[in-house]
Scaffold this motif. Structure first.
Motif, mmCIF file in Angstrom:
data_model
loop_
_atom_site.group_PDB
_atom_site.id
_atom_site.type_symbol
_atom_site.label_atom_id
_atom_site.label_comp_id
_atom_site.label_asym_id
_atom_site.label_seq_id
_atom_site.Cartn_x
_atom_site.Cartn_y
_atom_site.Cartn_z
ATOM 1 N N THR A 41 0.868 -1.182 0.000
ATOM 2 C CA THR A 41 0.000 0.000 0.000
ATOM 3 C C THR A 41 0.899 1.224 0.000
ATOM 4 O O THR A 41 2.104 1.110 -0.233
ATOM 5 C CB THR A 41 -0.971 -0.035 1.201
ATOM 6 N N SER A 42 0.364 2.399 0.253
ATOM 7 C CA SER A 42 1.168 3.610 0.156
ATOM 8 C C SER A 42 2.255 3.644 1.227
ATOM 9 O O SER A 42 2.116 3.057 2.301
ATOM 10 C CB SER A 42 0.273 4.847 0.299
ATOM 11 N N ALA A 43 3.339 4.365 0.919
ATOM 12 C CA ALA A 43 4.459 4.464 1.857
ATOM 13 C C ALA A 43 4.015 5.067 3.183
ATOM 14 O O ALA A 43 4.438 4.620 4.259
ATOM 15 C CB ALA A 43 5.579 5.298 1.235
ATOM 16 N N ARG A 44 3.149 6.065 3.127
ATOM 17 C CA ARG A 44 2.670 6.706 4.353
ATOM 18 C C ARG A 44 1.958 5.703 5.260
ATOM 19 O O ARG A 44 2.215 5.654 6.471
ATOM 20 C CB ARG A 44 1.727 7.859 4.004
ATOM 21 N N VAL A 45 1.100 4.885 4.676
ATOM 22 C CA VAL A 45 0.359 3.895 5.456
ATOM 23 C C VAL A 45 1.301 2.836 6.017
ATOM 24 O O VAL A 45 1.190 2.427 7.180
ATOM 25 C CB VAL A 45 -0.754 3.259 4.603
ATOM 26 N N ILE A 46 2.247 2.374 5.203
ATOM 27 C CA ILE A 46 3.196 1.359 5.655
ATOM 28 C C ILE A 46 4.011 1.860 6.836
ATOM 29 O O ILE A 46 4.162 1.161 7.857
ATOM 30 C CB ILE A 46 4.121 0.947 4.499
ATOM 31 N N ILE A 47 4.552 3.057 6.733
ATOM 32 C CA ILE A 47 5.395 3.595 7.804
ATOM 33 C C ILE A 47 4.592 3.746 9.087
ATOM 34 O O ILE A 47 5.059 3.406 10.178
ATOM 35 C CB ILE A 47 6.034 4.921 7.363
ATOM 36 N N GLU A 48 3.368 4.210 8.962
ATOM 37 C CA GLU A 48 2.499 4.353 10.140
ATOM 38 C C GLU A 48 2.132 2.983 10.714
ATOM 39 O O GLU A 48 2.171 2.771 11.933
ATOM 40 C CB GLU A 48 1.242 5.116 9.748
ATOM 41 N N GLN A 49 1.793 2.046 9.842
ATOM 42 C CA GLN A 49 1.339 0.724 10.274
ATOM 43 C C GLN A 49 2.417 -0.021 11.056
ATOM 44 O O GLN A 49 2.109 -0.746 12.011
ATOM 45 C CB GLN A 49 0.928 -0.079 9.038
ATOM 46 N N TYR A 50 3.668 0.141 10.651
ATOM 47 C CA TYR A 50 4.745 -0.650 11.252
ATOM 48 C C TYR A 50 5.478 0.053 12.388
ATOM 49 O O TYR A 50 6.495 -0.447 12.864
ATOM 50 C CB TYR A 50 5.734 -1.089 10.159
ATOM 51 N N GLN A 51 4.961 1.184 12.867
ATOM 52 C CA GLN A 51 5.608 1.852 13.995
ATOM 53 C C GLN A 51 5.655 0.979 15.254
ATOM 54 O O GLN A 51 6.675 0.971 15.961
ATOM 55 C CB GLN A 51 4.929 3.187 14.276
ATOM 56 N N ALA A 70 9.683 0.661 -0.931
ATOM 57 C CA ALA A 70 10.200 0.859 -2.284
ATOM 58 C C ALA A 70 9.036 1.279 -3.176
ATOM 59 O O ALA A 70 7.865 1.122 -2.802
ATOM 60 C CB ALA A 70 10.847 -0.426 -2.798
ATOM 61 N N PRO A 71 9.326 1.791 -4.369
ATOM 62 C CA PRO A 71 8.234 2.252 -5.243
ATOM 63 C C PRO A 71 7.292 1.141 -5.686
ATOM 64 O O PRO A 71 6.112 1.389 -5.916
ATOM 65 C CB PRO A 71 8.978 2.849 -6.444
ATOM 66 N N ASP A 72 7.813 -0.079 -5.853
ATOM 67 C CA ASP A 72 6.979 -1.204 -6.279
ATOM 68 C C ASP A 72 7.652 -2.501 -5.847
ATOM 69 O O ASP A 72 8.772 -2.495 -5.323
ATOM 70 C CB ASP A 72 6.730 -1.179 -7.794
ATOM 71 N N PHE A 73 6.973 -3.629 -6.068
ATOM 72 C CA PHE A 73 7.484 -4.915 -5.601
ATOM 73 C C PHE A 73 8.781 -5.315 -6.305
ATOM 74 O O PHE A 73 9.647 -5.957 -5.713
ATOM 75 C CB PHE A 73 6.425 -6.006 -5.796
ATOM 76 N N THR A 74 8.920 -4.958 -7.564
ATOM 77 C CA THR A 74 10.138 -5.309 -8.288
ATOM 78 C C THR A 74 11.330 -4.545 -7.728
ATOM 79 O O THR A 74 12.401 -5.123 -7.497
ATOM 80 C CB THR A 74 9.971 -5.029 -9.790
ATOM 81 N N ALA A 75 11.153 -3.249 -7.506
ATOM 82 C CA ALA A 75 12.222 -2.453 -6.904
ATOM 83 C C ALA A 75 12.554 -2.974 -5.510
ATOM 84 O O ALA A 75 13.724 -3.015 -5.108
ATOM 85 C CB ALA A 75 11.811 -0.985 -6.847
ATOM 86 N N PHE A 76 11.526 -3.376 -4.768
ATOM 87 C CA PHE A 76 11.764 -3.916 -3.425
ATOM 88 C C PHE A 76 12.617 -5.181 -3.496
ATOM 89 O O PHE A 76 13.596 -5.328 -2.749
ATOM 90 C CB PHE A 76 10.434 -4.224 -2.734
ATOM 91 N N ALA A 77 12.254 -6.097 -4.392
ATOM 92 C CA ALA A 77 13.024 -7.337 -4.526
ATOM 93 C C ALA A 77 14.467 -7.037 -4.910
ATOM 94 O O ALA A 77 15.411 -7.636 -4.372
ATOM 95 C CB ALA A 77 12.373 -8.245 -5.564
ATOM 96 N N ARG A 78 14.647 -6.100 -5.837
ATOM 97 C CA ARG A 78 16.003 -5.767 -6.284
ATOM 98 C C ARG A 78 16.821 -5.185 -5.132
ATOM 99 O O ARG A 78 17.986 -5.534 -4.935
ATOM 100 C CB ARG A 78 15.931 -4.795 -7.464
ATOM 101 N N ARG A 79 16.217 -4.302 -4.364
ATOM 102 C CA ARG A 79 16.934 -3.697 -3.233
ATOM 103 C C ARG A 79 17.262 -4.739 -2.159
ATOM 104 O O ARG A 79 18.334 -4.695 -1.539
ATOM 105 C CB ARG A 79 16.099 -2.555 -2.638
ATOM 106 N N ALA A 80 16.332 -5.652 -1.927
ATOM 107 C CA ALA A 80 16.588 -6.704 -0.935
ATOM 108 C C ALA A 80 17.732 -7.606 -1.385
ATOM 109 O O ALA A 80 18.619 -7.948 -0.593
ATOM 110 C CB ALA A 80 15.318 -7.513 -0.692
ATOM 111 N N VAL A 81 17.724 -8.001 -2.646
ATOM 112 C CA VAL A 81 18.816 -8.828 -3.178
ATOM 113 C C VAL A 81 20.141 -8.088 -3.068
ATOM 114 O O VAL A 81 21.194 -8.685 -2.813
ATOM 115 C CB VAL A 81 18.524 -9.230 -4.638
#
Length: 281
Positions: A41-51, A70-81
């Motif tokens: 979901t949006s970055a704002r919601v994620i950051i708030e949700q995981y506090q 990350a901007p999307d799931f592909t970017a997230f996977a790439r950054r994690a790798v």
């Protein structure tokens, strides 16, 4: 006069030399421990949700912790790798990819089932799989678990001329469907339940997946010595009032261990993520 001048210069030189010999400034503050959350979901919601999770991990480690995405799931996977996260929280297929390809270690997952759903506008003309033929359908990104499930579901329906369009978050999927810009879209059942009640009421679910390995906490192998302390801290957090409120608010039911067998079952979809990453999408 000359003697006084020489004495003054000597004192000045002594002071300068003393100044050069003073200790160097303190080393910069310790780098924050990074928890990466897949962008469901949006970055704002994620950051708030995981506090609440951030605070629990910060207390356990005694060092700063930050929530990032990350901007999307592909970017997230790439950054994690690329080892950008100390913990990566992502769905089972990416968790399996990180376990096999990037030496991440499974910590735990949530008790609640993870399911993907296909949704349409409740008052629209698209109430069956067959009605989607020749329309635009929305996914989250080429390597999102709900999108990959949705693509397989569409293929099983043998629907012609489907155009798949990717957007950033589940709430965007809902908005575009209700605006008439797409016939249907894919999201997780949990994210459907997190939409505003008035938005949920305007959506119909026309297909639902079987349970799949949901959001899994994966520890970067470089932090392997923290696996047991972090697992204990997270389970202990789950027993606190704040932890229970966090689970209730997000319909997660608590933490549980995740097995290698659960992740291994996601290998076919993990391989599809590998293909997306290799293609540079």
């Amino acid at each position: 006069m000359t003697k006084r001048l020489l004495a003054g210069l000597a004192a000045l030189c002594s002071a300068l030399l003393c100044g050069l010999a003073t200790p160097a400034p303190a080393v910069a503050a310790e780098q924050a421990f990074r928890i990466g959350i897949a962008p469901h979901t949006s970055a704002r919601v994620i950051i708030e949700q995981y506090q609440p999770v951030r605070r629990a991990v910060e207390a356990a480690l005694g060092r700063p912790v930050e929530i990032v995405t990350a901007p999307d799931f592909t970017a997230f996977a790439r950054r994690a790798v690329d080892q950008e996260y100390d913990i990566a929280v992502t769905t089972g297929h990416q968790a399996e990819l990180l376990r096999k390809d990037a030496a991440y270690l499974p910590l735990l997952t949530y008790k609640a089932d993870f399911r993907a759903v296909a949704v349409t506008a409740a008052k629209g003309p698209y109430q069956t799989a067959a009605s989607l033929a020749g329309t635009t359908v929305l996914g989250l990104s080429p390597s999102s678990l709900v999108t990959l499930w949705g693509q397989h579901w569409l293929a099983e329906q043998k629907l012609p001329n489907i155009q798949l369009r990717y957007v950033s978050a589940a709430d965007s999927v809902a908005q575009l469907i209700l605006a008439g810009d797409a016939s249907a879209g894919f999201m997780s059942l949990a994210n459907r339940a997190k939409l505003a009640p008035e938005v949920q009421a305007q959506l119909s679910t026309i297909a639902e997946s079987r349970p799949m390995a949901g959001r899994v906490y994966m520890l970067n192998g470089k932090q392997a010595d923290l696996a047991d302390p972090l697992r204990k801290a997270l389970f202990a957090f789950g027993e606190t009032a704040e932890g229970k409120a966090y689970f209730d608010a997000n319909q997660l039911d608590g933490y549980r261990m995740v097995t290698d067998e659960e992740l291994e079952a996601m290998e076919p979809l993990a391989d599809e993520v590998r293909s997306v990453l290799k293609a540079g999408k």
